[in-house]
Design a protein around this motif. Structure first.
Motif, PDB file in Angstrom:
ATOM      1  N   LEU A 210     -12.063   6.918   3.838  1.00  0.00           N
ATOM      2  CA  LEU A 210     -11.088   6.707   2.772  1.00  0.00           C
ATOM      3  C   LEU A 210     -10.939   5.216   2.513  1.00  0.00           C
ATOM      4  CD1 LEU A 210      -8.653   7.534   0.884  1.00  0.00           C
ATOM      5  CD2 LEU A 210      -7.202   7.251   2.920  1.00  0.00           C
ATOM      6  N   PHE A 211     -11.114   4.801   1.279  1.00  0.00           N
ATOM      7  CA  PHE A 211     -10.820   3.436   0.833  1.00  0.00           C
ATOM      8  C   PHE A 211      -9.482   3.501   0.124  1.00  0.00           C
ATOM      9  CE2 PHE A 211     -10.886  -0.130  -2.094  1.00  0.00           C
ATOM     10  CZ  PHE A 211     -11.511  -1.142  -1.383  1.00  0.00           C
ATOM     11  N   VAL A 212      -8.467   2.820   0.654  1.00  0.00           N
ATOM     12  CA  VAL A 212      -7.134   2.866   0.064  1.00  0.00           C
ATOM     13  C   VAL A 212      -6.627   1.437  -0.094  1.00  0.00           C
ATOM     14  CG1 VAL A 212      -6.079   3.205   2.352  1.00  0.00           C
ATOM     15  CG2 VAL A 212      -4.785   3.800   0.281  1.00  0.00           C
ATOM     16  N   SER A 213      -6.060   1.137  -1.262  1.00  0.00           N
ATOM     17  CA  SER A 213      -5.663  -0.235  -1.551  1.00  0.00           C
ATOM     18  C   SER A 213      -4.183  -0.333  -1.894  1.00  0.00           C
ATOM     19  CB  SER A 213      -6.502  -0.804  -2.699  1.00  0.00           C
ATOM     20  OG  SER A 213      -6.143  -0.198  -3.935  1.00  0.00           O
ATOM     21  N   LEU A 214      -3.665  -1.544  -1.717  1.00  0.00           N
ATOM     22  CA  LEU A 214      -2.290  -1.868  -2.085  1.00  0.00           C
ATOM     23  C   LEU A 214      -2.309  -3.225  -2.775  1.00  0.00           C
ATOM     24  CD1 LEU A 214       0.775  -1.215  -1.900  1.00  0.00           C
ATOM     25  CD2 LEU A 214       0.777  -2.409   0.309  1.00  0.00           C
ATOM     26  N   ALA A 215      -1.655  -3.309  -3.930  1.00  0.00           N
ATOM     27  CA  ALA A 215      -1.624  -4.566  -4.684  1.00  0.00           C
ATOM     28  C   ALA A 215      -0.200  -5.123  -4.691  1.00  0.00           C
ATOM     29  CB  ALA A 215      -2.170  -4.335  -6.090  1.00  0.00           C
ATOM     30  N   ASP A 216       0.336  -5.390  -5.864  1.00  0.00           N
ATOM     31  CA  ASP A 216       1.631  -6.060  -5.961  1.00  0.00           C
ATOM     32  C   ASP A 216       2.777  -5.081  -6.198  1.00  0.00           C
ATOM     33  OD1 ASP A 216       1.011  -5.239  -8.521  1.00  0.00           O
ATOM     34  OD2 ASP A 216       1.747  -7.070  -9.485  1.00  0.00           O
ATOM     35  N   GLU A 217       2.604  -3.807  -5.854  1.00  0.00           N
ATOM     36  CA  GLU A 217       3.591  -2.794  -6.226  1.00  0.00           C
ATOM     37  C   GLU A 217       4.962  -3.042  -5.592  1.00  0.00           C
ATOM     38  OE1 GLU A 217      -0.410  -1.175  -6.940  1.00  0.00           O
ATOM     39  OE2 GLU A 217       0.518  -1.985  -5.125  1.00  0.00           O
ATOM     40  N   GLY A 218       4.978  -3.395  -4.312  1.00  0.00           N
ATOM     41  CA  GLY A 218       6.237  -3.662  -3.625  1.00  0.00           C
ATOM     42  C   GLY A 218       7.124  -2.434  -3.518  1.00  0.00           C
ATOM     43  N   GLY A 219       8.367  -2.631  -3.092  1.00  0.00           N
ATOM     44  CA  GLY A 219       9.372  -1.578  -3.059  1.00  0.00           C
ATOM     45  C   GLY A 219       8.969  -0.332  -2.292  1.00  0.00           C
ATOM     46  N   THR A 220       9.371   0.814  -2.827  1.00  0.00           N
ATOM     47  CA  THR A 220       9.103   2.071  -2.143  1.00  0.00           C
ATOM     48  C   THR A 220       7.625   2.449  -2.185  1.00  0.00           C
ATOM     49  OG1 THR A 220       9.695   3.273  -4.166  1.00  0.00           O
ATOM     50  CG2 THR A 220      11.425   2.964  -2.527  1.00  0.00           C
ATOM     51  N   THR A 221       6.898   1.943  -3.178  1.00  0.00           N
ATOM     52  CA  THR A 221       5.448   2.183  -3.206  1.00  0.00           C
ATOM     53  C   THR A 221       4.801   1.536  -1.999  1.00  0.00           C
ATOM     54  OG1 THR A 221       5.460   2.193  -5.620  1.00  0.00           O
ATOM     55  CG2 THR A 221       3.336   1.919  -4.541  1.00  0.00           C
ATOM     56  N   GLU A 222       5.174   0.307  -1.710  1.00  0.00           N
ATOM     57  CA  GLU A 222       4.632  -0.391  -0.540  1.00  0.00           C
ATOM     58  C   GLU A 222       5.088   0.261   0.757  1.00  0.00           C
ATOM     59  OE1 GLU A 222       4.936  -4.831   1.465  1.00  0.00           O
ATOM     60  OE2 GLU A 222       4.744  -4.663  -0.727  1.00  0.00           O
ATOM     61  N   GLU A 223       6.333   0.681   0.818  1.00  0.00           N
ATOM     62  CA  GLU A 223       6.828   1.355   2.027  1.00  0.00           C
ATOM     63  C   GLU A 223       6.003   2.601   2.321  1.00  0.00           C
ATOM     64  OE1 GLU A 223      10.951   2.279   1.680  1.00  0.00           O
ATOM     65  OE2 GLU A 223      11.559   0.200   1.340  1.00  0.00           O
ATOM     66  N   GLY A 224       5.797   3.413   1.306  1.00  0.00           N
ATOM     67  CA  GLY A 224       5.015   4.633   1.492  1.00  0.00           C
ATOM     68  C   GLY A 224       3.583   4.332   1.858  1.00  0.00           C
ATOM     69  N   ALA A 225       3.005   3.306   1.228  1.00  0.00           N
ATOM     70  CA  ALA A 225       1.619   2.940   1.510  1.00  0.00           C
ATOM     71  C   ALA A 225       1.454   2.497   2.955  1.00  0.00           C
ATOM     72  CB  ALA A 225       1.175   1.828   0.558  1.00  0.00           C
ATOM     73  N   MET A 226       2.345   1.640   3.438  1.00  0.00           N
ATOM     74  CA  MET A 226       2.216   1.132   4.796  1.00  0.00           C
ATOM     75  C   MET A 226       2.404   2.240   5.829  1.00  0.00           C
ATOM     76  SD  MET A 226       1.326  -1.836   4.063  1.00  0.00           S
ATOM     77  CE  MET A 226       1.259  -2.610   5.676  1.00  0.00           C
ATOM     78  N   ARG A 227       3.287   3.179   5.552  1.00  0.00           N
ATOM     79  CA  ARG A 227       3.468   4.316   6.464  1.00  0.00           C
ATOM     80  C   ARG A 227       2.213   5.189   6.483  1.00  0.00           C
ATOM     81  NH1 ARG A 227       7.255   6.567   3.921  1.00  0.00           N
ATOM     82  NH2 ARG A 227       8.980   5.470   4.937  1.00  0.00           N
TER      83      ARG A 227
END
Length: 286
Positions: A210-227
């Protein structure tokens, strides 16, 4: 030469060009054909499955992997994905593949599950049929493609934003559906981050890449991504681009070449020299 004078000269040239030359130029033209569109219907709407074969497909007799691009309509991401794939091929960055654009009509309805969030419900009242769309994609479209094209048994699923959520959810809940996945800037905030919360409590198991990325979304998007990423394990490549020039709006443009390289690597030994590397941040994974 001034712009007006240049225009006048160009018009003069067009007017005085011999009639035979103009006719020859017209008769020498031909249409550009890049692929085939299959008309299908699901979720009450007709849509197209756009298939672009790799160069030399007809002559080679070889088999190729299928790369399914969500939001792959002709007015969506199809042509960019095809162009990036061809560009990757010119550099030997990723393997040749059959590109399949899956057109979406009502993206939130087709790509996202139901949400308990009132604001999301009001903004996207039709959302919530991702499970049915997934069953259609895996149960009907993949068999159709394999019956009509020379695939090598591998199939990859790629999507961005809401489509990225669909990809991540498929990887989490039905990992055997595809050979590999790329979820670019997934909408992990959806439904109070329910996907990452649910996935964090799933038992560990072997999963496809799986290739999964995170950009400048921040907030709850970033929280969910990091979890989600923390629970994903070693089969996931986390492209952490929070501190770079990658934005949510240009994630697909920036990271699709790298995602294809991760999923379909080649033996080319010059890629790093030319800045074509896959950058995975493993510090978050447990």
């Amino acid at each position: 030469m001034k712009p007006v004078a240049s225009l006048a000269a160009a018009l003069s040239l067009a007017i005085t060009l011999p009639a035979a030359a103009q006719t020859d130029a017209q008769t020498a033209s031909e249409p550009i054909t890049i692929g085939t569109s299959h008309r299908v219907t699901t979720h009450g709407s007709e849509r197209r499955i756009n298939v672009i074969l790799p160069p030399g497909y007809a002559q080679s007799g070889e088999e190729y992997p299928l790369v399914l691009i969500l939001d792959g309509g002709q007015g969506q991401d199809l042509f960019m994905a095809v162009g990036i794939n061809r560009w990757n091929g010119l550099w030997g960055r990723s393997q040749e593949a059959i590109i399949v654009g899956i057109e979406t009509v009502d993206r939130q309805r087709e790509l996202l599950p139901k949400t308990r969030n009132t604001e999301e419900q009001e903004r996207y009242p039709t959302a919530g049929e991702a499970e049915q769309f997934r069953a259609w994609l895996v149960g009907e479209i993949l068999p159709m493609l394999r019956a009509q094209y020379r695939d090598d048994g591998r199939a990859f699923l790629i999507g961005e934003s809401a489509a990225g959520h669909f990809v991540a959810e498929t990887w989490a809940e039905q990992p055997g559906s595809f050979t590999g996945y790329a979820a670019l800037s997934p909408s992990f905030q959806w439904d109070e981050q329910s996907l990452s919360l649910r996935f964090a409590n799933m038992p560990a198991m072997d999963r496809p890449p799986l290739f999964v990325s995170l950009a400048d979304e921040g907030g709850t998007t970033e929280e969910g991504a990091m979890r989600f990423i923390a629970a994903a394990g070693p089969s996931a490549c986390f492209a952490d681009r929070r501190e770079t020039h990658v934005k949510h709006s240009n994630t697909l443009h920036q990271l699709l070449p790298e995602a294809l390289q991760f999923l379909l690597p080649t033996t080319a030994d010059w890629l790093e020299e030319y800045g074509m590397s896959v950058h995975c941040d493993s510090s978050v994974a447990q």
